[in-house]
Design a protein around this motif. Sequence first.
Motif, PDB file in Angstrom:
ATOM      1  N   GLN A 197       0.826  -1.202   0.000  1.00 12.36           N
ATOM      2  CA  GLN A 197       0.000   0.000   0.000  1.00 12.36           C
ATOM      3  C   GLN A 197       0.864   1.258   0.000  1.00 12.36           C
ATOM      4  O   GLN A 197       0.579   2.224  -0.715  1.00 12.36           O
ATOM      5  CB  GLN A 197      -0.906   0.018   1.233  1.00 12.36           C
ATOM      6  N   ILE A 198       1.921   1.232   0.790  1.00 11.43           N
ATOM      7  CA  ILE A 198       2.826   2.377   0.882  1.00 11.43           C
ATOM      8  C   ILE A 198       3.480   2.635  -0.475  1.00 11.43           C
ATOM      9  O   ILE A 198       3.597   3.778  -0.916  1.00 11.43           O
ATOM     10  CB  ILE A 198       3.898   2.142   1.969  1.00 11.43           C
ATOM     11  N   GLU A 199       3.884   1.575  -1.150  1.00 13.52           N
ATOM     12  CA  GLU A 199       4.527   1.712  -2.455  1.00 13.52           C
ATOM     13  C   GLU A 199       3.605   2.383  -3.466  1.00 13.52           C
ATOM     14  O   GLU A 199       4.024   3.273  -4.235  1.00 13.52           O
ATOM     15  CB  GLU A 199       4.962   0.341  -2.980  1.00 13.52           C
ATOM     16  N   LYS A 200       2.352   1.997  -3.483  1.00 16.45           N
ATOM     17  CA  LYS A 200       1.395   2.574  -4.430  1.00 16.45           C
ATOM     18  C   LYS A 200       1.231   4.077  -4.209  1.00 16.45           C
ATOM     19  O   LYS A 200       1.190   4.860  -5.159  1.00 16.45           O
ATOM     20  CB  LYS A 200       0.046   1.871  -4.304  1.00 16.45           C
ATOM     21  N   LEU A 201       1.137   4.477  -2.945  1.00 16.72           N
ATOM     22  CA  LEU A 201       0.995   5.904  -2.652  1.00 16.72           C
ATOM     23  C   LEU A 201       2.254   6.667  -3.046  1.00 16.72           C
ATOM     24  O   LEU A 201       2.174   7.749  -3.645  1.00 16.72           O
ATOM     25  CB  LEU A 201       0.685   6.122  -1.171  1.00 16.72           C
ATOM     26  N   ILE A 202       3.410   6.108  -2.748  1.00 15.06           N
ATOM     27  CA  ILE A 202       4.670   6.779  -3.070  1.00 15.06           C
ATOM     28  C   ILE A 202       4.805   6.991  -4.578  1.00 15.06           C
ATOM     29  O   ILE A 202       5.240   8.054  -5.033  1.00 15.06           O
ATOM     30  CB  ILE A 202       5.870   5.986  -2.516  1.00 15.06           C
ATOM     31  N   LEU A 203       4.427   6.018  -5.363  1.00 11.35           N
ATOM     32  CA  LEU A 203       4.494   6.159  -6.814  1.00 11.35           C
ATOM     33  C   LEU A 203       3.585   7.285  -7.299  1.00 11.35           C
ATOM     34  O   LEU A 203       3.954   8.070  -8.181  1.00 11.35           O
ATOM     35  CB  LEU A 203       4.112   4.838  -7.493  1.00 11.35           C
ATOM     36  N   ALA A 204       2.405   7.392  -6.697  1.00 10.66           N
ATOM     37  CA  ALA A 204       1.464   8.458  -7.063  1.00 10.66           C
ATOM     38  C   ALA A 204       2.011   9.827  -6.662  1.00 10.66           C
ATOM     39  O   ALA A 204       1.926  10.797  -7.431  1.00 10.66           O
ATOM     40  CB  ALA A 204       0.110   8.211  -6.405  1.00 10.66           C
ATOM     41  N   VAL A 205       2.584   9.909  -5.460  1.00 10.27           N
ATOM     42  CA  VAL A 205       3.155  11.176  -4.983  1.00 10.27           C
ATOM     43  C   VAL A 205       4.332  11.598  -5.862  1.00 10.27           C
ATOM     44  O   VAL A 205       4.441  12.754  -6.277  1.00 10.27           O
ATOM     45  CB  VAL A 205       3.606  11.052  -3.509  1.00 10.27           C
ATOM     46  N   LYS A 209       7.009  15.234  -9.558  1.00 11.15           N
ATOM     47  CA  LYS A 209       7.855  15.377 -10.738  1.00 11.15           C
ATOM     48  C   LYS A 209       7.231  16.334 -11.748  1.00 11.15           C
ATOM     49  O   LYS A 209       7.934  16.921 -12.575  1.00 11.15           O
ATOM     50  CB  LYS A 209       8.096  14.010 -11.395  1.00 11.15           C
ATOM     51  N   SER A 210       5.914  16.485 -11.663  1.00  4.82           N
ATOM     52  CA  SER A 210       5.192  17.383 -12.573  1.00  4.82           C
ATOM     53  C   SER A 210       4.943  18.748 -11.951  1.00  4.82           C
ATOM     54  O   SER A 210       4.123  19.521 -12.459  1.00  4.82           O
ATOM     55  CB  SER A 210       3.862  16.738 -12.984  1.00  4.82           C
TER      56      SER A 210
END
Length: 273
Positions: free
Chosen positions: A45-53, A58-59
């Motif tokens: 779950q933590i990984e999914k949020l980090i990828l979204a953040v 980056k944008s």
Amino acid sequence: MAFIKTTEQSSYYTDLDKKSVGELLRGINTEDKSVPFAVEKALPQIEKLILAVTNKLKSGGRLFYIGSGTSGRLGIVDASECPPTFGVSHDVVIGLIAGGDQAIRKAVENAEDDRSQGWKDLQEHAVSPKDVVVGIAASGTTPYVVEALQLCNKNDIVTGCITCNEGSPLASTAQYPIEVVVGPEFVTGSSRMKAGTAQKLVLNMISTTVMIQLGKVKGNRMVDMQLSNDKLVERGIRMLMEELTITQEEAKTLLEQYGNVRSAITSYGKTHG
């Protein structure tokens, strides 16, 4: 299935007021040791949020933490440490707490029960779909936080959360929920203990991993840290000595010239490459 707050369930320990200091410490320590294992179960779950953040930052987007009480304070601590550690602007990671800045030191009565204030606080920072908002609440029911995330969802803003109860209203609201189930606290209902520790560990993971993904770490060093005191200046000098194989005096001169470890390394590489 009915929602049950395990963080509010009775402690596994009884008669705390009759125990010795040593017994109390061993009991607290035993409970604390279980927290990293609870965090480990939530890593996907933590990984999914980090990828979204990471994608949003980056944008040019921002990361908001929003919470009340201990949860809000922990978010503010993590946000406030990003600029000196990683050299980012103070408006890249922003921590908000129910009751405003005065609530950082003293509890503000009924602040967490205000359903509309969380969204208002976010709007003061012109929150937009470029950003990510992470609600932090051990209980998973804090109205200030839940309602804020609901309105973020309605306004196409990515939402995540950190909570310590499974199946909470907050987790069902967040697009990227993190549920770290730590169980009953040593002192019944005192979620500043295991739940607070779990939230701190997860916040460490989020900010550190995101900043590494953004290129704010070279190797294993904080090359973009702010040189705001003598200890950090000395650390910067050591970094340069190790990275460039130069003397202490040369490293000190470089750091004084460029004021930043990364800039010093880059410049040295261009002239000695």
